[in-house]
Motif scaffolding. Sequence first.
Motif, PDB file in Angstrom:
ATOM      1  N   HIS A  33      40.474  39.595  45.809  1.00  0.00           N
ATOM      2  CA  HIS A  33      39.025  39.789  45.864  1.00  0.00           C
ATOM      3  C   HIS A  33      38.700  40.788  46.974  1.00  0.00           C
ATOM      4  O   HIS A  33      39.083  40.576  48.137  1.00  0.00           O
ATOM      5  CB  HIS A  33      38.313  38.468  46.153  1.00  0.00           C
ATOM      6  CG  HIS A  33      38.609  37.389  45.162  1.00  0.00           C
ATOM      7  ND1 HIS A  33      37.924  37.249  43.981  1.00  0.00           N
ATOM      8  CD2 HIS A  33      39.540  36.379  45.191  1.00  0.00           C
ATOM      9  CE1 HIS A  33      38.394  36.197  43.316  1.00  0.00           C
ATOM     10  NE2 HIS A  33      39.380  35.656  44.028  1.00  0.00           N
ATOM     11  N   GLU A  34      38.004  41.857  46.628  1.00  0.00           N
ATOM     12  CA  GLU A  34      37.616  42.876  47.601  1.00  0.00           C
ATOM     13  C   GLU A  34      36.123  43.136  47.483  1.00  0.00           C
ATOM     14  O   GLU A  34      35.620  43.414  46.399  1.00  0.00           O
ATOM     15  CB  GLU A  34      38.409  44.168  47.357  1.00  0.00           C
ATOM     16  CG  GLU A  34      37.932  45.374  48.140  1.00  0.00           C
ATOM     17  CD  GLU A  34      37.897  45.140  49.647  1.00  0.00           C
ATOM     18  OE1 GLU A  34      36.834  45.437  50.244  1.00  0.00           O
ATOM     19  OE2 GLU A  34      38.898  44.663  50.214  1.00  0.00           O
ATOM     20  N   ARG A  35      35.421  43.038  48.614  1.00  0.00           N
ATOM     21  CA  ARG A  35      33.966  43.163  48.576  1.00  0.00           C
ATOM     22  C   ARG A  35      33.493  44.588  48.325  1.00  0.00           C
ATOM     23  O   ARG A  35      32.385  44.806  47.830  1.00  0.00           O
ATOM     24  CB  ARG A  35      33.357  42.641  49.871  1.00  0.00           C
ATOM     25  CG  ARG A  35      33.712  43.461  51.094  1.00  0.00           C
ATOM     26  CD  ARG A  35      33.070  42.891  52.339  1.00  0.00           C
ATOM     27  NE  ARG A  35      33.410  43.663  53.529  1.00  0.00           N
ATOM     28  CZ  ARG A  35      32.955  43.387  54.749  1.00  0.00           C
ATOM     29  NH1 ARG A  35      32.155  42.338  54.916  1.00  0.00           N
ATOM     30  NH2 ARG A  35      33.297  44.115  55.767  1.00  0.00           N
ATOM     31  N   ASN A  36      34.311  45.583  48.674  1.00  0.00           N
ATOM     32  CA  ASN A  36      33.908  46.976  48.518  1.00  0.00           C
ATOM     33  C   ASN A  36      34.283  47.521  47.142  1.00  0.00           C
ATOM     34  O   ASN A  36      35.175  46.989  46.479  1.00  0.00           O
ATOM     35  CB  ASN A  36      34.560  47.835  49.606  1.00  0.00           C
ATOM     36  CG  ASN A  36      34.044  47.482  50.988  1.00  0.00           C
ATOM     37  OD1 ASN A  36      32.847  47.316  51.183  1.00  0.00           O
ATOM     38  ND2 ASN A  36      34.947  47.359  51.945  1.00  0.00           N
ATOM     39  N   GLU A 119      34.040  44.672  44.480  1.00  0.00           N
ATOM     40  CA  GLU A 119      32.601  44.479  44.647  1.00  0.00           C
ATOM     41  C   GLU A 119      32.199  43.020  44.459  1.00  0.00           C
ATOM     42  O   GLU A 119      31.185  42.699  43.851  1.00  0.00           O
ATOM     43  CB  GLU A 119      31.825  45.381  43.688  1.00  0.00           C
ATOM     44  CG  GLU A 119      32.063  46.866  43.934  1.00  0.00           C
ATOM     45  CD  GLU A 119      31.201  47.740  43.056  1.00  0.00           C
ATOM     46  OE1 GLU A 119      30.000  47.863  43.329  1.00  0.00           O
ATOM     47  OE2 GLU A 119      31.742  48.302  42.074  1.00  0.00           O
ATOM     48  N   HIS A 120      33.028  42.153  45.016  1.00  0.00           N
ATOM     49  CA  HIS A 120      32.768  40.712  44.913  1.00  0.00           C
ATOM     50  C   HIS A 120      33.160  40.085  46.248  1.00  0.00           C
ATOM     51  O   HIS A 120      34.342  39.950  46.549  1.00  0.00           O
ATOM     52  CB  HIS A 120      33.580  40.098  43.778  1.00  0.00           C
ATOM     53  CG  HIS A 120      33.273  38.644  43.564  1.00  0.00           C
ATOM     54  ND1 HIS A 120      34.015  37.837  42.718  1.00  0.00           N
ATOM     55  CD2 HIS A 120      32.303  37.839  44.077  1.00  0.00           C
ATOM     56  CE1 HIS A 120      33.520  36.611  42.734  1.00  0.00           C
ATOM     57  NE2 HIS A 120      32.489  36.597  43.560  1.00  0.00           N
ATOM     58  N   GLU A 121      32.162  39.749  47.040  1.00  0.00           N
ATOM     59  CA  GLU A 121      32.448  39.172  48.347  1.00  0.00           C
ATOM     60  C   GLU A 121      32.658  37.676  48.228  1.00  0.00           C
ATOM     61  O   GLU A 121      31.806  36.951  47.721  1.00  0.00           O
ATOM     62  CB  GLU A 121      31.307  39.464  49.320  1.00  0.00           C
ATOM     63  CG  GLU A 121      31.610  38.984  50.730  1.00  0.00           C
ATOM     64  CD  GLU A 121      30.714  39.607  51.775  1.00  0.00           C
ATOM     65  OE1 GLU A 121      30.978  39.407  52.971  1.00  0.00           O
ATOM     66  OE2 GLU A 121      29.743  40.298  51.393  1.00  0.00           O
ATOM     67  N   THR A 123      33.179  34.166  50.165  1.00  0.00           N
ATOM     68  CA  THR A 123      32.949  33.482  51.432  1.00  0.00           C
ATOM     69  C   THR A 123      33.580  32.099  51.366  1.00  0.00           C
ATOM     70  O   THR A 123      34.102  31.674  50.322  1.00  0.00           O
ATOM     71  CB  THR A 123      31.440  33.349  51.707  1.00  0.00           C
ATOM     72  OG1 THR A 123      30.866  32.476  50.716  1.00  0.00           O
ATOM     73  CG2 THR A 123      30.754  34.705  51.642  1.00  0.00           C
ATOM     74  N   ASP A 138      41.127  39.542  55.117  1.00  0.00           N
ATOM     75  CA  ASP A 138      39.846  40.240  55.215  1.00  0.00           C
ATOM     76  C   ASP A 138      39.581  40.828  56.595  1.00  0.00           C
ATOM     77  O   ASP A 138      38.443  41.001  57.011  1.00  0.00           O
ATOM     78  CB  ASP A 138      38.692  39.330  54.792  1.00  0.00           C
ATOM     79  CG  ASP A 138      38.697  37.958  55.457  1.00  0.00           C
ATOM     80  OD1 ASP A 138      39.727  37.585  56.047  1.00  0.00           O
ATOM     81  OD2 ASP A 138      37.678  37.256  55.373  1.00  0.00           O
TER      82      ASP A 138
END
Length: 403
Positions: A33-36, A119-121, A123, A138
């Motif tokens: 999972h990568e937020r960018n 594009e999925h952060e 938490t 992360d």
Amino acid sequence: MRVKVACVGGGPAGLYLSILLKLQDPSHDITVHERNPEGSTYGWGVTYWRALLDRLQEHDPETARALDENSVRWTDGVAHVRDLTTRHSGDQGHGIGRHRLLEILAARARALGVRLDFEHEITAETLPADADLVVAADGVHSALRSRHADHFGTRLTPGRNRYVWLGTSKVFDAFTFAFVETEHGWIWCYGYGYADDRSTCVVECSPRTWTGLGFDRASQADGLALLEKLFAGVLDGHPLIGGSGGAPWLTFRTLTNRTWHRDNLVLIGDAAHTTHYSIGAGTTLALEDAIALAGALRAHSALPQALAHYERERRAALLPVRSAARYSAQWYENLPRYIHLPPERMFALLGQRHSPLLPHVPPQLYYRLDRAAGRLDSLRRLKRWLGPKLARTAHARTLTPED
């Protein structure tokens, strides 16, 4: 045994771990999972040495081959001090663009069946509930680690000097240092190529020099223009380039943790530890973390034992690296101690900056002893004996028991 792994963070550590776990067992269910967005990353080029390629070759020859084919190489180091220059040959270094490195790792992971979720952060509240293992890859600002900061015993220790990470179209043919004296003190850069048309250029100076030259109040454009003027001798008319988000001056912070795992959550790469950029080890350590964690998971069927084994192995491996990084940072923070030596001697001690003995011996004497130690077994043994003793003393003074 098939396991479900959620790897949070799509940097080198997370991607390479996913590759190794898929190679060990293609049935593993692995998502990174990568937020960018895919293809967006910070930084310019990263460095590594031949030993890393050899290790990657052992674990995944295809990744090692792609990395090798897309890297530039150098064997020389050059230092410019005022209007004097000295050059030395050494071990072969490698540079590769961070963007290209991530492309290579992402393509290899996809080919092996890893899901890449951009594009999925993720938490702590949105972690997959059915994941057998959650990997916090992360980075230094890890949200997963921060949620349990008391458990992990996270500590950030700030350094003193200011630095800025830049790119340039000047292609350095060697690992290049340039030291410039100003009315406000010394400022220096080190540059290395990472592509046919690009190099990384890191600029560093003391806080006094930084404020004296006005970088604390200059716009990005004005700051770059001043740096281009200061380092015109090595840039040969080429511009310095800031990132799309600007080029902030930073103070490096060394991150440590008392423990690296909690239940099924484990820290890896910069989420677990950082070492000063002047030794160029960040990417190498991240990939070595991935190798160690994959090996521990293969060797131990029970997760608690696997994570404990991984942590023990990597902590032991990091001890000399952390010591080298600490002394390297201190060498630059105490540059006036060395800068007035003849350039060839200053450059020789720059290469010795990891030594715990160097801060305790007058530089000219250390240089002569080091030269003699290369020829006399008795002096070489003395240097080996004193170095670790001084390192342990300094380590005890600067680290708390939690480290």
